[in-house]
Design an enzyme around this catalytic site. Sequence first.
Site, PDB file in Angstrom:
ATOM      1  N   ARG A 111     -27.250  -1.726  -6.568  1.00  0.00           N
ATOM      2  CA  ARG A 111     -26.819  -0.713  -5.606  1.00  0.00           C
ATOM      3  C   ARG A 111     -26.318  -1.396  -4.360  1.00  0.00           C
ATOM      4  O   ARG A 111     -27.023  -2.223  -3.784  1.00  0.00           O
ATOM      5  CB  ARG A 111     -28.051   0.120  -5.194  1.00  0.00           C
ATOM      6  CG  ARG A 111     -28.050   1.470  -5.714  1.00  0.00           C
ATOM      7  CD  ARG A 111     -29.169   2.349  -5.271  1.00  0.00           C
ATOM      8  NE  ARG A 111     -30.029   1.996  -4.177  1.00  0.00           N
ATOM      9  CZ  ARG A 111     -30.755   2.879  -3.501  1.00  0.00           C
ATOM     10  NH1 ARG A 111     -30.674   4.146  -3.793  1.00  0.00           N
ATOM     11  NH2 ARG A 111     -31.571   2.518  -2.535  1.00  0.00           N
ATOM     12  N   THR A 115     -23.371   1.430   0.906  1.00  0.00           N
ATOM     13  CA  THR A 115     -22.804   2.667   0.329  1.00  0.00           C
ATOM     14  C   THR A 115     -23.743   3.323  -0.689  1.00  0.00           C
ATOM     15  O   THR A 115     -23.571   4.494  -1.023  1.00  0.00           O
ATOM     16  CB  THR A 115     -21.476   2.382  -0.408  1.00  0.00           C
ATOM     17  OG1 THR A 115     -21.770   1.541  -1.542  1.00  0.00           O
ATOM     18  CG2 THR A 115     -20.478   1.684   0.500  1.00  0.00           C
ATOM     19  N   ASP A 207     -39.131  -1.192  -3.164  1.00  0.00           N
ATOM     20  CA  ASP A 207     -38.088  -1.745  -4.031  1.00  0.00           C
ATOM     21  C   ASP A 207     -38.735  -2.291  -5.304  1.00  0.00           C
ATOM     22  O   ASP A 207     -39.410  -3.318  -5.287  1.00  0.00           O
ATOM     23  CB  ASP A 207     -37.332  -2.857  -3.286  1.00  0.00           C
ATOM     24  CG  ASP A 207     -36.110  -3.313  -4.073  1.00  0.00           C
ATOM     25  OD1 ASP A 207     -36.258  -3.645  -5.269  1.00  0.00           O
ATOM     26  OD2 ASP A 207     -35.013  -3.325  -3.500  1.00  0.00           O
ATOM     27  N   ASP A 210     -37.804  -5.945  -6.415  1.00  0.00           N
ATOM     28  CA  ASP A 210     -38.430  -6.965  -5.560  1.00  0.00           C
ATOM     29  C   ASP A 210     -39.927  -7.071  -5.844  1.00  0.00           C
ATOM     30  O   ASP A 210     -40.492  -8.171  -5.851  1.00  0.00           O
ATOM     31  CB  ASP A 210     -38.217  -6.632  -4.080  1.00  0.00           C
ATOM     32  CG  ASP A 210     -36.813  -6.991  -3.612  1.00  0.00           C
ATOM     33  OD1 ASP A 210     -36.144  -7.795  -4.294  1.00  0.00           O
ATOM     34  OD2 ASP A 210     -36.387  -6.467  -2.569  1.00  0.00           O
TER      35      ASP A 210
HETATM   36  C1  PRP Z   1     -32.773   0.039  -8.040  1.00  0.00           C
HETATM   37  C2  PRP Z   1     -33.454   0.716  -9.219  1.00  0.00           C
HETATM   38  C3  PRP Z   1     -32.344   1.504  -9.829  1.00  0.00           C
HETATM   39  C4  PRP Z   1     -31.551   1.943  -8.622  1.00  0.00           C
HETATM   40  C5  PRP Z   1     -31.920   3.348  -8.291  1.00  0.00           C
HETATM   41  O1  PRP Z   1     -32.089  -1.069  -8.453  1.00  0.00           O
HETATM   42  O2  PRP Z   1     -34.077  -0.194 -10.091  1.00  0.00           O
HETATM   43  O3  PRP Z   1     -31.539   0.757 -10.722  1.00  0.00           O
HETATM   44  O4  PRP Z   1     -31.919   1.073  -7.548  1.00  0.00           O
HETATM   45  O5  PRP Z   1     -31.147   3.837  -7.242  1.00  0.00           O
HETATM   46  P1  PRP Z   1     -30.026   4.922  -7.448  1.00  0.00           P
HETATM   47  O6  PRP Z   1     -30.621   6.017  -8.261  1.00  0.00           O
HETATM   48  O7  PRP Z   1     -29.705   5.364  -6.052  1.00  0.00           O
HETATM   49  O8  PRP Z   1     -28.840   4.305  -8.118  1.00  0.00           O
HETATM   50  P2  PRP Z   1     -31.375  -2.074  -7.417  1.00  0.00           P
HETATM   51  O9  PRP Z   1     -29.920  -1.689  -7.235  1.00  0.00           O
HETATM   52  O10 PRP Z   1     -32.184  -2.171  -6.175  1.00  0.00           O
HETATM   53  O11 PRP Z   1     -31.336  -3.441  -8.208  1.00  0.00           O
HETATM   54  P3  PRP Z   1     -32.522  -4.339  -8.758  1.00  0.00           P
HETATM   55  O12 PRP Z   1     -33.068  -3.666  -9.980  1.00  0.00           O
HETATM   56  O13 PRP Z   1     -31.812  -5.604  -9.089  1.00  0.00           O
HETATM   57  O14 PRP Z   1     -33.562  -4.527  -7.687  1.00  0.00           O
HETATM   58  N1  URA Z   2     -34.488   1.494  -5.750  1.00  0.00           N
HETATM   59  C1  URA Z   2     -35.783   1.127  -5.608  1.00  0.00           C
HETATM   60  O1  URA Z   2     -36.214   0.087  -6.110  1.00  0.00           O
HETATM   61  N2  URA Z   2     -36.571   1.929  -4.871  1.00  0.00           N
HETATM   62  C2  URA Z   2     -36.135   3.074  -4.316  1.00  0.00           C
HETATM   63  O2  URA Z   2     -36.927   3.771  -3.674  1.00  0.00           O
HETATM   64  C3  URA Z   2     -34.779   3.429  -4.486  1.00  0.00           C
HETATM   65  C4  URA Z   2     -33.985   2.617  -5.229  1.00  0.00           C
END
Ligand code: PRP
Ligand code: URA
Length: 216
Positions: A111, A115, A207, A210
């Site tokens: 994400r 944005t 997160d 993380d």
């Molecule tokens: C997080 C989560 C989802 C997304 C959810 O991933 O694991 O994939 O955000 O948010 P959304 O519904 O608004 O799209 P992130 O982009 O943080 O990547 P990561 O898994 O690498 O931490």
């Molecule tokens: N992605 C995450 O990991 N946590 C949130 O709360 C939203 C998006």
Amino acid sequence: MSLSEEFAGRVTIVDHPMVQHKLSILRDVNTSSKQFRELVRELALFEGYEATRDLPLEDVEVTTPLMTTTCKMVRGKKLAIVPILRAGLGMVEGMLELMPAAKVGHLGMYRDESTHEPHEYYAKMPEDIAARDVIVVDPMLATGGSATAAISYLRACGVRNLKLAVLVAAPEGVRAVLESDPDVQVLTCAIDEGMNEACYIMPGLGDAGDRIFGTK
Ligand code: PRP
Ligand code: URA
């Protein structure tokens, strides 16, 4: 009207007492990465039970130590688990414990921090993905951008039977996913209150990626 009532039969809240208990520990800011990973695996296994509730069964003959009888076994359904990288990786092991013959496709998405739009950076699916029932896994469903992009990608691959299993969802994300695709089913352990201005789920768990990988 609740989302479950509005989208009858397409939203499952997996709220078994053990799930609620484990989810509360998962949310706690003081839970270590090690324990967080273990809990994500366990919760994925619980969700897997619900996601496979409608698998077809067939009669088989089994000889017990006492007699031969007719029992039920799962009829060879072809399944695939598709984690949205990175955080979705944390749910793969639990799902595979339940469905050891499932194949695994990977979909890399992140994400954009300002944005909040999803960006696809990797995709590798089993060759016969179109013939498989697919469970997309990701612990978090916030705006729904990542999940709807993943679902569109899989539909374009020809996937017909599709479920999305998340651990924590914002109502906005659940709605976005269900409105974007007329057939997808969503399983979640909880639907939270909403999102903050940074599009983090509130109260959420922070997160997930993380916390699973200890990157913060
Ligand atoms: C997080 C989560 C989802 C997304 C959810 O991933 O694991 O994939 O955000 O948010 P959304 O519904 O608004 O799209 P992130 O982009 O943080 O990547 P990561 O898994 O690498 O931490
Ligand atoms: N992605 C995450 O990991 N946590 C949130 O709360 C939203 C998006």
